[in-house]
Every structure is written in C-alpha cells, then in structure tokens.
Design a protein around this motif. Structure first.
Motif, PDB file in Angstrom:
ATOM      1  N   TYR A  65       1.098  -1.300   0.126  1.00 51.80           N
ATOM      2  CA  TYR A  65       0.127  -0.682  -0.517  1.00 51.80           C
ATOM      3  C   TYR A  65       1.166   1.295   0.703  1.00 51.80           C
ATOM      4  N   GLU A  66       1.718   1.320   1.170  1.00 54.76           N
ATOM      5  CA  GLU A  66       2.641   2.504   1.178  1.00 54.76           C
ATOM      6  C   GLU A  66       3.818   2.323  -0.551  1.00 54.76           C
ATOM      7  N   SER A  67       3.880   1.385  -0.920  1.00 53.76           N
ATOM      8  CA  SER A  67       4.232   1.971  -2.980  1.00 53.76           C
ATOM      9  C   SER A  67       3.347   1.964  -3.203  1.00 53.76           C
ATOM     10  N   LEU A  68       2.480   1.486  -3.123  1.00 54.90           N
ATOM     11  CA  LEU A  68       1.378   2.652  -4.307  1.00 54.90           C
ATOM     12  C   LEU A  68       1.214   3.979  -4.346  1.00 54.90           C
ATOM     13  N   ILE A  69       1.007   4.158  -3.174  1.00 61.62           N
ATOM     14  CA  ILE A  69       1.020   5.813  -2.216  1.00 61.62           C
ATOM     15  C   ILE A  69       2.038   6.371  -2.788  1.00 61.62           C
ATOM     16  N   LEU A 130      -5.965  -6.248   3.287  1.00 60.86           N
ATOM     17  CA  LEU A 130      -6.001  -5.460   3.426  1.00 60.86           C
ATOM     18  C   LEU A 130      -7.085  -3.783   2.660  1.00 60.86           C
ATOM     19  N   SER A 131      -7.775  -3.929   3.848  1.00 63.06           N
ATOM     20  CA  SER A 131      -8.879  -2.754   2.899  1.00 63.06           C
ATOM     21  C   SER A 131      -8.285  -1.729   3.004  1.00 63.06           C
ATOM     22  N   THR A 132      -7.885  -0.752   1.853  1.00 63.57           N
ATOM     23  CA  THR A 132      -7.529   0.497   1.848  1.00 63.57           C
ATOM     24  C   THR A 132      -8.702   1.434   1.423  1.00 63.57           C
ATOM     25  N   ASN A 133      -8.008   3.094   1.330  1.00 63.37           N
ATOM     26  CA  ASN A 133      -9.373   3.702   0.263  1.00 63.37           C
ATOM     27  C   ASN A 133      -8.575   3.801  -1.084  1.00 63.37           C
ATOM     28  N   ILE A 134      -7.643   2.551  -1.760  1.00 56.99           N
ATOM     29  CA  ILE A 134      -7.338   2.780  -3.308  1.00 56.99           C
ATOM     30  C   ILE A 134      -7.955   1.052  -3.525  1.00 56.99           C
ATOM     31  N   GLY A 135      -8.716   0.221  -2.033  1.00 61.77           N
ATOM     32  CA  GLY A 135      -9.155  -0.965  -2.837  1.00 61.77           C
ATOM     33  C   GLY A 135      -8.756  -1.821  -2.313  1.00 61.77           C
TER      34      GLY A 135
END
Length: 453
Positions: A65-69, A130-135
């Motif tokens: 997730y951190e890498s995607l952000i 892991l549920s995130t704001n991007i999916g």
C-alpha cells in the motif's frame, strides 16, 4: 560394600527384572513427553506459526500500500499481491505461485480479513486482505512452508525419541545395576536373619535411604541376637526356678507318702510344700500379668490418689526387713493428688523399694523424694548400695533379664515398665558402683489435680 551375594543367578534375574522395569518406565515417560510435544506442536505451535505468517502478510500488505501511494516499484517482496476494486483484479507483483490466473472471477467478498485460499490445482495459500481507500489489497503466500515446518518438527521429535530410547538402554542398565546391588545385599542379610543367623555384616554406603535401611537392618540384627540370647537365658531360668520347688515338693511328698515322718515333721514338710507352691504360683502370676500388660488386655482403673499416702503404705510393708538390716528410709514427698491406678502404681513403688533394700548395705539409708521439673514431677527411690554396672542398665527393664544377686526371674521391672508406659509416665534408672542406684519415673503435670493441703 561388605555384603556378599553368592547366588549369581538370583542376582542376574533380580537385576534384569528391575532393569527391564526401569527401561519400560523410562520409555513410557519419553513416549508420553513426545506425544505431548506432538499435541502441543499440532495445536498451539501450528496456530502460533500461522499467526506469525499472517502478521508477516499484514506487514507485506502495508508495504504494498505504501509503495502504491508513493509510486515506488514493488521489488523486494517475495509474495503475490493483487488489488481488488469494483470486481476488478489488478496484479501488483510478479508472483510465481500460480494463484493469479485463478482470481480472475474473484471479488472482494470472496476474502475475509485472513485465511487460506485453495486454487484449482489444490494448492493452498495463506492470504491477508488489507482494506484501503484505493481498494482491497490481498497478499498471498504458499502454505507449503507451514506444512513443511511442522513436518520438520515432527521428524525432529521422532528422532529425539528414538535417540533417547537408544541412549537410555545402557544408561538404565548401569543405573539398574547400581540400584539393585545394595538391595540384593540387604535381601541376603534379611534372609540370613530370618534363618536365625544374626552374625551378619552389611556396610552399604550409598548416602541415601538405602544406607539408612542397611543401618536399621544391622541394628535389628543386633537387637534380635540380644533378645534371642535373653530368651534362652529366660528358658534356663524358668526351668531352674520351676525345677527346684518341684523337686522339693516331690521329695517331701515321697517322704510323707512312705510314712517316714512323725506328725511334727509331716506338718513341717507340708508347710514347706505350701511355700514352694506359693512361690510357683507367684511366678506364674507374674508371667500372666506381664503377658496381659504387653497384649493390652489389662486396663487401668484410675482414681484420685494422694501420692504421699501411697508411698507411706509401701514403706510400711518393708519395716520388718528394714529393721532386720538396719536400713532407714527417708521420705520427702509432696502431698500431690494424682490421677492413677492405685494398685498398679503401688506395685511399681513396691518393686523399686524392694530392689533398693536388696542392693543396700546394712545400716545404710534409702531416700524417696519428689522433685519439680518443667512439665512433670519426678519421683525417685535412691539407695546407696552396691549399684548396677552401666552396661546392665538397659537390660534391667527386659523381661528376660535376671540378676544373679537379686535372684528371681527378673519380671518385676518389666512389669513396672509396662505399667508406667500405660500411665504415659517416663521412667529410668541411674546407677554407679560408688554412689548406689536411683529408680525414678515422671508424673506429667496434667495428671496432677492439686496439692493436698
């Protein structure tokens, strides 16, 4: 170790039996421990390991997730990850586990937060969502790692069990020999003692309970030897003490039967026969009373007794004998009121005074007095006569002991001992060939009701 085991076959058979038992018990304990380890590893260890793997997957999902952000490339994660958004699945890594082709039709509802996913080929994968704001970011890891880990644990435990059993056999054999050797020595000694051989020696030095048992066994052998010797002496004494009056009675009876005596002599012989019969009857009664006391067939009849009056009554019975030998008795007795059996306690005092008179010199004195101790009152009968040698003090309380100077069967003091034990009175004797003898017993203060007067 001073004992010898001559029967080699008995040694080997007994040793083998104990050694086999030790091996069985040891193997059972090891098997039980291994079984518990397997259960623990299957239930708790596997659960703990899976939780740790889920934690790793969670950390990996957060890194993804951190890498995607941040827009960084995902290059250092050895797992497969996908992004599920609006029923669209986007691979995030180049995993080589063959899971991506089987997720084409999957939706985010197909996955819980964590669990196990099986592809079409039956391969299991651990996953974490892991549920995130991007999916939803779902990471996967092949579950073979967990299975392999547990298999390794089982194999290691199995080899530990086999190694422990193999190593325990010579160890237990050694321990078995070391453990059974003193036991067999003690068995040999016990067998000899049971056959009447008390001259045995056994020096077991193990610094444990077996050595204590060996010492107790040797002490028992010594005590039994002493008792058997005293028993033989008792039989000899009984034979002599019964034979003499019986011989007298027979001789006098034959004389009367043959008509060899005049009337006066007949009356005299009859009187002598009555005395000998009374003597035999007294011996028999003493034996019966001692037997009853030791068997617990005699019960005390306790009552309130004034101790000074009891002593005075006993002393009065000996006045003719004391006057004949010129012996004086000095009494100093506290006027205590005690709870005791009058008749039996009087017998104890009678015997103590009788012994004191027998061993006192003419024109000497005997002291009877009480002294206050911490938890009791001590009553003493002290003479200044010949005394008793120190090595005989323990024997005088034995029912088979007979002093050559006092005569009799030596039953007086053993009867006193049993009476005092029934009253829970401690007793003893102190003597010296220079200062005479003191017989005494202690009256516990809880048996004393009051001071009279």
């Amino acid at each position: 170790m001073g004992c010898r085991i001559q029967n080699g076959s008995l040694w080997r058979v007994t040793m083998n039996k104990i050694t086999v038992k030790l091996i069985k018990y040891f193997a059972f304990i090891i098997a039980l421990i291994i079984a518990l380890c397997l259960i623990v590893s299957s239930v708790f260890l596997s659960k703990f390991y899976l939780e740790s793997q889920y934690n790793v997957l969670e950390s990996s999902a957060k890194e993804v997730y951190e890498s995607l952000i941040t827009g960084d490339l995902i290059t250092d994660i050895n797992i497969s990850a996908v992004l599920i958004k609006d029923s669209s699945i986007t691979p995030l890594t180049h995993g080589k586990m063959g899971v991506i082709p089987f997720l084409r039709s999957a939706t985010t509802n197909d996955f819980e937060t964590k669990g196990i996913f099986k592809n079409g080929m039956g391969t299991e994968f651990l996953y974490y969502k892991l549920s995130t704001n991007i999916g939803d970011i779902v990471v996967f890891q092949n579950n073979n790692y967990s299975s392999n880990y547990l298999n390794v644990v089982y194999i290691v435990l199995f080899f530990i069990f086999i190694s422990a059993v193999i190593l325990s056999i010579p160890l237990i054999s050694f321990i078995g020999r070391k453990f059974t050797k003193p036991i067999l020595e003690l068995e040999k000694v016990a067998s000899s003692i049971s056959k009447g051989d008390f001259d045995v020696e056994c020096s077991v030095e193990t610094n444990d309970e077996i050595e204590t048992l060996s010492n107790s066994l040797m002490k028992m052998a010594g005590d039994l030897k002493k008792k058997y010797q005293l028993q033989r002496d008792f039989i000899a004494n009984v034979s002599h003490d019964f034979k003499t009056p019986l011989s007298v009675i027979r001789s006098y009876s034959e004389a009367i039967s043959d008509g060899l005596l005049d009337d006066t002599s007949t009356i005299h012989y009859a009187d002598e026969m009555i005395k000998e019969v009374d003597r035999l009857n007294a011996l028999v009664m003493d034996l019966l009373q001692l037997s009853k006391l030791q068997d617990g067939a005699y019960s005390l009849n306790k009552e309130l007794i004034i101790l000074s009056d009891l002593v005075e009554n006993c002393v009065n019975q000996f006045k003719p004998i004391m006057n004949k030998k010129g012996i004086s008795i000095i009494t100093s007795i506290e006027p205590l009121q005690i709870n005791a059996d009058r008749r039996s306690l009087q017998r104890v005092l009678y015997n103590f005074i009788d012994n004191a008179i027998k061993f006192s010199y003419e024109d000497s004195k005997i002291e009877i007095y009480t002294s206050d101790k911490k938890n009791s009152i001590k009553l003493s009968v002290k003479d200044y006569g010949r005394g008793i040698e120190s090595h005989l003090l323990d024997e005088i309380w034995d029912k088979y002991y007979k002093n050559s100077e006092s005569g009799g069967m030596g039953l007086g003091l053993p009867i006193c001992r049993e009476i005092l034990k029934m009253h829970d009175f401690e007793y003893g004797a102190a003597s010296s060939t220079k200062s005479g003898t003191e017989f005494y017993f202690f009256i516990p203060k809880d048996s004393i009701l009051s001071n009279k007067g």
